[in-house]
Design a protein around this motif. Structure first.
Motif, PDB file in Angstrom:
ATOM      1  N   MET A   1       0.784  -1.232  -0.177  1.00 41.36           N
ATOM      2  CA  MET A   1       0.200  -0.102  -0.265  1.00 41.36           C
ATOM      3  C   MET A   1       1.134   1.454   0.461  1.00 41.36           C
ATOM      4  O   MET A   1       1.684   1.868   0.807  1.00 41.36           O
ATOM      5  N   LYS A   2       0.633   2.508  -1.400  1.00 40.54           N
ATOM      6  CA  LYS A   2       1.433   3.205  -0.853  1.00 40.54           C
ATOM      7  C   LYS A   2       0.701   4.491  -0.633  1.00 40.54           C
ATOM      8  O   LYS A   2       0.004   4.460  -1.068  1.00 40.54           O
ATOM      9  N   PRO A   3       1.816   5.035  -0.263  1.00 38.29           N
ATOM     10  CA  PRO A   3       0.839   6.921   0.057  1.00 38.29           C
ATOM     11  C   PRO A   3       0.845   7.473  -1.140  1.00 38.29           C
ATOM     12  O   PRO A   3      -0.488   7.744  -1.786  1.00 38.29           O
ATOM     13  N   PHE A   4       1.752   6.997  -2.312  1.00 39.43           N
ATOM     14  CA  PHE A   4       1.193   7.620  -3.615  1.00 39.43           C
ATOM     15  C   PHE A   4       1.382   6.994  -4.511  1.00 39.43           C
ATOM     16  O   PHE A   4       2.407   6.116  -4.925  1.00 39.43           O
ATOM     17  N   ASP A   5       1.114   6.563  -5.585  1.00 37.30           N
ATOM     18  CA  ASP A   5       0.784   5.776  -6.636  1.00 37.30           C
ATOM     19  C   ASP A   5       1.031   6.004  -8.343  1.00 37.30           C
ATOM     20  O   ASP A   5       0.527   6.607  -8.427  1.00 37.30           O
ATOM     21  N   PRO A   6       2.362   6.396  -8.876  1.00 31.93           N
ATOM     22  CA  PRO A   6       2.613   6.624  -9.801  1.00 31.93           C
ATOM     23  C   PRO A   6       1.252   6.545 -10.885  1.00 31.93           C
ATOM     24  O   PRO A   6       1.334   6.705 -11.918  1.00 31.93           O
ATOM     25  N   ARG A   7       1.027   5.098 -11.041  1.00 38.91           N
ATOM     26  CA  ARG A   7       0.305   4.633 -12.122  1.00 38.91           C
ATOM     27  C   ARG A   7      -1.339   5.150 -11.694  1.00 38.91           C
ATOM     28  O   ARG A   7      -1.862   5.151 -12.800  1.00 38.91           O
ATOM     29  N   LEU A   8      -1.359   5.971 -10.401  1.00 35.07           N
ATOM     30  CA  LEU A   8      -3.047   6.820 -10.786  1.00 35.07           C
ATOM     31  C   LEU A   8      -2.863   7.962 -11.538  1.00 35.07           C
ATOM     32  O   LEU A   8      -3.467   8.379 -12.199  1.00 35.07           O
ATOM     33  N   LEU A   9      -1.369   8.561 -11.967  1.00 32.74           N
ATOM     34  CA  LEU A   9      -1.428   9.279 -13.073  1.00 32.74           C
ATOM     35  C   LEU A   9      -1.756   9.244 -14.760  1.00 32.74           C
ATOM     36  O   LEU A   9      -1.576   8.946 -15.712  1.00 32.74           O
ATOM     37  N   ARG A  10      -0.883   7.742 -14.693  1.00 35.83           N
ATOM     38  CA  ARG A  10      -1.142   7.279 -16.077  1.00 35.83           C
ATOM     39  C   ARG A  10      -2.361   6.445 -16.727  1.00 35.83           C
ATOM     40  O   ARG A  10      -2.792   7.060 -17.285  1.00 35.83           O
ATOM     41  N   TYR A  11      -3.211   6.185 -15.005  1.00 40.46           N
ATOM     42  CA  TYR A  11      -4.786   5.153 -15.487  1.00 40.46           C
ATOM     43  C   TYR A  11      -5.460   6.319 -15.397  1.00 40.46           C
ATOM     44  O   TYR A  11      -6.803   5.887 -16.179  1.00 40.46           O
ATOM     45  N   ALA A  12      -5.316   7.853 -14.617  1.00 38.58           N
ATOM     46  CA  ALA A  12      -6.545   8.185 -14.453  1.00 38.58           C
ATOM     47  C   ALA A  12      -5.863  10.307 -14.643  1.00 38.58           C
ATOM     48  O   ALA A  12      -5.313  10.339 -13.625  1.00 38.58           O
ATOM     49  N   ARG A  13      -6.280  10.456 -16.040  1.00 36.52           N
ATOM     50  CA  ARG A  13      -5.453  11.569 -16.315  1.00 36.52           C
ATOM     51  C   ARG A  13      -6.105  12.874 -15.689  1.00 36.52           C
ATOM     52  O   ARG A  13      -5.368  13.900 -14.924  1.00 36.52           O
ATOM     53  N   ALA A  14      -7.237  12.386 -15.117  1.00 34.94           N
ATOM     54  CA  ALA A  14      -7.972  13.996 -14.003  1.00 34.94           C
ATOM     55  C   ALA A  14      -6.878  13.879 -12.828  1.00 34.94           C
ATOM     56  O   ALA A  14      -6.837  14.833 -12.356  1.00 34.94           O
ATOM     57  N   SER A  15      -6.191  12.688 -12.478  1.00 29.42           N
ATOM     58  CA  SER A  15      -5.729  13.395 -11.353  1.00 29.42           C
ATOM     59  C   SER A  15      -4.026  14.267 -11.383  1.00 29.42           C
ATOM     60  O   SER A  15      -3.895  14.844 -10.243  1.00 29.42           O
ATOM     61  N   ARG A  16      -3.992  14.552 -12.689  1.00 33.34           N
ATOM     62  CA  ARG A  16      -2.609  15.470 -13.024  1.00 33.34           C
ATOM     63  C   ARG A  16      -3.023  16.617 -12.821  1.00 33.34           C
ATOM     64  O   ARG A  16      -2.343  17.864 -12.159  1.00 33.34           O
ATOM     65  N   SER A  17      -4.538  16.433 -12.989  1.00 32.81           N
ATOM     66  CA  SER A  17      -4.975  18.246 -13.064  1.00 32.81           C
ATOM     67  C   SER A  17      -5.545  18.814 -11.299  1.00 32.81           C
ATOM     68  O   SER A  17      -5.019  19.568 -11.036  1.00 32.81           O
ATOM     69  N   VAL A  18      -5.750  17.578 -10.193  1.00 34.21           N
ATOM     70  CA  VAL A  18      -5.572  17.235  -9.266  1.00 34.21           C
ATOM     71  C   VAL A  18      -4.382  17.732  -8.349  1.00 34.21           C
ATOM     72  O   VAL A  18      -4.758  18.913  -7.206  1.00 34.21           O
TER      73      VAL A  18
END
Length: 570
Positions: A1-18
């Protein structure tokens, strides 16, 4: 369980704007905190110094750099503006995080469903429907806490904390060095508590998956349970699973509350240590009052993000656990990759061709799973108008050949030629909630009610109304009826796509009585008489007797890919 997973930016582009907008707003908020602390400290100093007078309290450097009382309106106005900017930036971060969470969840769900849709049914069956529903439903909904609580604090920790520490360091090197020394204590506590939290959270999430599966199984078999009077036993089992989930949830909450207490305690001690050094120097007149108040006002702001990010992280661990499973689902093997995984990386050795005018041909086909020989070499021809049965003991590879014909498993060697269109029936009926007609016409662009009735009659269901409603996973019909609805679906598809569509069936009569089995065999013979190639995997003697030819499959030898093919002409 990571505090932040870089895959979030890869598969959910909306997270980048967040993160980008959150970083910009976090920077604005940090600058506003600096301005507010400075204005408030100088305003307090301007008011306090005249009261201190020359009675010793204002001796030494106490009044150094202080503003005159006439500047008080300007300082108060600047502080109010900074406070408004800070409040607006904080609201903006929360709004961006909340709206981003909605878009991120939608994008992750879409990516996960696309991955499941593109995957072989063999691979998809490794996880139950209830597990998918729990992960993509309740699990992803828990990301709301991650984005609304954890992400803003994470952004502030990355953006605000270094700036505020540098500001303290420049304002008072002694206090800045003290902060640098005591600050790492909090991350150490966070790591230790996080390790304990992960263990209890993983157990809680696994228990939730078991509870969901138990409930779905009970709902699916409710009619059978009522018939045999065993519904109370299932009710007790679900109650026990629920109690276990409640217990594990309380353990997670205890760890969460403990983590918040420990982090607050560590932050309070750190602030107190710095405050004591500043207060001592102020009393001795070794430090300007305005600068000392500025440092004291900044100290809580330095520690607040790191303290709150720990508490918010523990409160959003369920969403993090679910997102990890979603990433595994998205990144799992699909298409050729899935075949390569199942065949030990040898999928590229074989070839699958389409467009053979209704015929099926296998030439020296070898199939492996996990690097182990399963079937082959196998050569087989099924001409239009033939019914060919594949028989053999359990585990011999009958269903593997069936899966290779459907494209779910690619051959390790050899060539498979098949029609571009196939209609098939698997071992599981795969019914959905809805009408019988909706299940029969599943995937069809248009619905032909007359063809639906004809397909049900051919499958031995003349008394079943097309408008009959089925429950979850096809509840409301017997196992034999479900199997015949699946056969009717394959017939409907074959008739819709045309005469060159081959018909493939895997154990289509395993749950049928002899009379109904004879009706199904008659339907297969009728399809072959229309010029359609029919391949059926079965161990039932009536089906084998109804076939034109029977291919007997034996398990492959451990050190070679071998299959003994015996054909009996009928």
């Amino acid at each position: 369980m990571k505090p932040f997973d870089p895959r979030l930016l890869r598969y959910a582009r909306a997270s980048r704007s967040v993160f980008i907008l959150g970083g910009v707003l976090g920077l604005v908020r940090t600058l506003a905190i600096l301005a507010w602390s400075w204005c408030l400290a100088q305003a307090i100093t301007a008011v306090a110094l005249p009261w201190l007078g020359n009675e010793g309290g204002a001796a030494g450097r106490i009044g150094e750099g202080a503003f005159a009382p006439e500047d008080l309106p300007l300082l108060i106005g600047g502080g109010l503006v900074a406070l408004c900017v800070r409040s607006a930036a904080a609201w903006g971060m929360d709004a961006v995080a909340a709206r981003g969470a909605v878009r991120v969840k939608a994008q992750l769900r879409a990516a996960a469903l696309d991955a499941v849709d593109a995957r072989s049914p063999e691979h998809s069956s490794e996880r139950s429907d209830s597990a998918h529903a729990t992960t993509l439903g309740r699990g992803l909904d828990a990301l709301d806490g991650y984005f609304s609580g954890y992400v803003p604090q994470l952004v502030l920790t990355v953006v605000a904390t270094p700036i505020l520490i540098i500001a303290v360091l420049f304002a008072d090197p002694v206090s800045g060095i003290t902060v640098l020394v005591v600050f790492p204590i909090i991350p150490v506590f966070m790591i230790l508590i996080g390790m304990a939290t992960q263990a209890v959270q993983d157990r809680q999430w696994a228990q939730l998956q078991r509870l969901s599966s138990s409930f779905l199984d009970a709902v699916a078999g409710l009619a059978t349970l009522k018939i045999f009077g065993r519904e109370q036993r299932q009710s007790a089992r679900i109650a026990a699973e629920t109690e276990e989930y409640r217990s594990r949830t309380m353990k997670v909450l205890r760890v969460t509350f403990l983590s918040g207490f420990v982090l607050d305690l560590a932050g309070t001690f750190s602030i107190a240590l710095v405050a004591v050094t500043v207060g001592t120097r102020l009393v001795n007149g070794e430090f300007p009052l305005g600068l000392g108040l500025f440092v004291l006002l900044l100290l809580p702001e330095v520690f607040i993000p790191i303290r709150q990010v720990g508490a918010a992280f523990h409160a959003s661990t369920e969403g993090l656990a679910a997102s990890g499973e979603v990433f595994e689902l998205i990144e799992g093997p699909r298409g050729g990759d899935a075949a390569a995984e199942r065949t030990g990386g040898a999928a590229a050795g074989g070839e699958v061709r389409g467009g053979t005018a209704g015929a099926i041909r296998l030439t020296d086909v070898r199939i492996a799973r996990g690097g182990r020989a399963v079937v082959g070499p196998l050569s087989l021809d099924v001409a239009p108008g033939e019914v060919v049965a594949i028989a053999g003991p359990s585990g011999a590879g009958k269903s593997t050949v069936f899966a290779a014909l459907l494209g779910f498993v690619e051959p390790a060697a050899g060539v498979i030629e098949r029609p571009a269109q196939l209609a098939w029936v698997g071992q599981r009926a795969g019914l959905l909630q809805g009408t019988v007609a909706a299940n029969v016409t599943l995937g069809a662009e248009t619905v032909d009610t007359g063809r639906v009735r004809r397909a049900l009659d051919a499958a031995g269901l003349p008394a079943l109304a097309p408008e009959h409603e089925l429950g979850a996973v096809g509840a409301g019909v017997s196992g034999g009826q479900a199997q015949r609805i699946a056969i009717a679906r394959a017939l409907y598809r074959a008739w819709t796509l045309g005469p060159e569509t081959a018909l493939l069936l895997d154990e289509p009569t395993s749950a049928l009585d002899r009379g109904t089995e004879a009706l199904v065999c008659r339907a297969l013979r009728d399809e072959a008489d229309t010029g359609r190639a029919v391949v059926v995997v079965s161990h039932r003697q009536a089906v084998l007797d109804a076939a034109d030819r029977v291919v007997h499959v034996r398990p492959a030898e451990p050190e070679s890919l071998s299959l003994a093919e015996e054909e009996a002409t009928r």
